[in-house]
Design a protein around this motif. Structure first.
Motif, short mmCIF file in Angstrom:
data_model
loop_
_atom_site.label_atom_id
_atom_site.label_comp_id
_atom_site.label_asym_id
_atom_site.label_seq_id
_atom_site.Cartn_x
_atom_site.Cartn_y
_atom_site.Cartn_z
N GLN A 356 -9.94 -3.51 -3.18
CA GLN A 356 -9.27 -2.49 -2.36
C GLN A 356 -7.81 -2.87 -2.08
OE1 GLN A 356 -11.90 -2.38 1.02
NE2 GLN A 356 -13.19 -0.73 0.14
N LEU A 357 -7.56 -4.16 -1.87
CA LEU A 357 -6.18 -4.61 -1.64
C LEU A 357 -5.31 -4.35 -2.86
CD1 LEU A 357 -4.01 -6.08 -0.01
CD2 LEU A 357 -4.91 -8.26 -0.91
N GLU A 359 -5.82 -2.14 -5.16
CA GLU A 359 -5.64 -0.69 -5.33
C GLU A 359 -4.56 -0.16 -4.39
OE1 GLU A 359 -8.31 3.42 -5.36
OE2 GLU A 359 -9.16 1.56 -4.60
N THR A 360 -4.56 -0.68 -3.14
CA THR A 360 -3.52 -0.26 -2.19
C THR A 360 -2.13 -0.69 -2.67
OG1 THR A 360 -5.07 -0.44 -0.33
CG2 THR A 360 -2.72 -0.46 0.19
N ASN A 363 -0.96 1.54 -5.46
CA ASN A 363 -0.46 2.85 -5.00
C ASN A 363 0.92 2.72 -4.37
OD1 ASN A 363 -2.83 4.07 -5.84
ND2 ASN A 363 -3.83 3.89 -3.85
N VAL A 364 1.13 1.67 -3.56
CA VAL A 364 2.42 1.48 -2.89
C VAL A 364 3.54 1.23 -3.91
CG1 VAL A 364 3.73 -0.01 -1.34
CG2 VAL A 364 1.41 0.68 -0.73
#
Length: 428
Positions: A356-357, A359-360, A363-364
């Motif tokens: 999840q990290l 993936e974040t 996106n950023v």
């Protein structure tokens, strides 16, 4: 290069057939494609054979400026330039080349016209009758003479507009006749920094615009390089009159107060900076962040470009890493057989958290990369629409304005290992 060779072959064939005007056009086309300075000799010679001595003189002079020092035609072209200049001066003795030393040579003044030129009515000449060879490079802290050709009896007003890179407004100056060409001088005080900009406007007797070479929103960009060849006429002034720069010689009886010895006579130019003498840099209002050619502009352009590429690359890397963690989590869940067969322990939670990290972060960095790409596209567009290469701007053949566009498209895949990223494309 193949097209350049084809144009040259066509020009040679036309020249051999006696069609000198069309041959000059083909040689010119070949020069535009290849930038081989030796072709400038062919263009000048073809124009001379066609009876266009003023245009021939223009290209002969450019040959002497751009061609290699050991070019085989240099001696012949030097003689032709002297011969044509003599012709345009009405038979006056050619101006001797000044040499260092105590003796000052005075050139023969240009004879005044014995008969006034009869100006033809507006509309007689067309846009194609205006010619201008754009300037790419020039030395800093020395004046720059911009030249153009129009029919002498056209009655057109040709205006040179120039500014130092970063200045908000252009300085306008009417170009003056020097023999068979029009000349507008950019003073040495404006030849500072890394570049300067200019454009030319041609208007008829009614004030209607006939032709342009560049425009205020997309001017010609001249890069200032210390090693570039000077481009100015020592015998030309802003008033358009051919004169001898006034010089004074020091007094032989004057003593040096420090040594008591006689001072060596020195020549002092009355008009500093406008006769080729160098000027010390003075603060200018240019070099802005959004001014093509300035140092700040270059830093911003490449910083934005590097940031865009780096962020999009990081986005892809983080996305791949997120996919790897997702795959590892799936493999762990099915390691004991058909899922669910095991508990969701701390190890599985760690895999999920790491995925999840990533993936974040993907996106950023993707969003930042898209923003940086837009900024970089702006700077590249500004540069491409401001800088014109060394091509001849003939008003009858308008060059297509450079077009730059950037497209950024986000992409998302399907499935558990769905890919997230972006594709960027630039068109020039």
């Amino acid at each position: 290069m193949t097209k350049a060779k084809a144009a040259f072959a066509a020009g040679k064939k036309l020249f051999d057939a006696g069609d000198f005007a069309e041959a000059a056009a083909k040689f010119k086309e070949s020069y535009k494609l290849s930038k081989n300075p030796v072709l400038l000799y062919n263009i000048g010679f073809a124009n001379e054979k066609a009876g266009q001595d003023d245009i021939a003189l223009f290209y002969y002079r450019k040959f002497l400026t751009d061609a290699p020092a050991d070019a085989a035609q240099r001696g012949e072209v030097t003689d032709k330039v002297a011969e044509l200049e003599l012709k345009f001066r009405g038979g006056a003795t050619p101006t001797p080349t000044p040499t260092p030393g105590p003796t000052v040579t005075t050139p023969t003044p240009t004879p005044t016209r014995t008969e006034p030129i009869k100006i033809k009515p507006a509309g007689t000449y067309k846009e194609a009758d205006f010619q201008h060879q754009a300037v790419d490079t020039a030395p800093p802290k020395k004046p720059l003479d911009i030249t153009a050709f129009v029919p002498e009896d056209s009655g057109w007003t040709v205006t040179l507009n120039y500014r130092t890179a970063g200045e908000g407004k252009f300085t306008s100056k009417e170009m003056k006749w020097r023999y068979k060409e029009l000349v507008g001088r950019v003073p040495a005080q404006k030849m500072l920094g890394e570049s300067m900009q200019y454009y030319i406007e041609v208007k008829d007797q009614s004030g209607a615009t006939v032709a342009k070479a560049g425009k205020s929103t997309s001017p010609n960009l001249v890069t200032l390089e210390p090693g570039a060849s000077p481009r100015f006429y020592p015998d030309f002034t802003d008033e358009g009159t051919v004169v001898t720069p006034q010089e004074t010689v020091g007094d032989d009886t004057e003593e040096d107060p420090l040594t008591g010895k006689k001072k060596t006579p020195k020549k002092i130019a009355v008009v500093p900076g406008d006769d080729g003498t160098e000027l010390e840099p003075t603060p200018t209002g240019g070099q802005g962040l959004t001014t093509p050619g300035s140092k700040k502009f270059k830093i911003a352009k490449w910083s934005a470009t590097g940031t865009a590429g780096g962020m999009i690359l990081l986005s892809v890397i983080f996305n791949v890493q997120a996919g790897n963690f997702a795959t590892a989590l799936e493999d762990e869940s099915s390691a004991c057989g058909a899922p669910p067969c095991g508990s969701f322990d701390d190890y599985n939670k760690g895999l999920q958290s790491s995925g999840q990290l990533r993936e974040t972060l993907s996106n950023v960095t993707l969003v930042v990369g898209i923003g940086a790409t837009a900024v970089a596209g702006y700077f590249w567009y500004k540069e491409l629409t401001s800088k014109k290469p060394n091509t001849e701007r003939m008003s009858g053949r308008k060059p297509a304005a450079p077009v730059a566009s950037w497209t950024v498209v986000p992409t998302v895949g399907d499935g558990a290992n769905g890919f997230m990223g972006a594709a960027a494309a630039g068109r020039f």
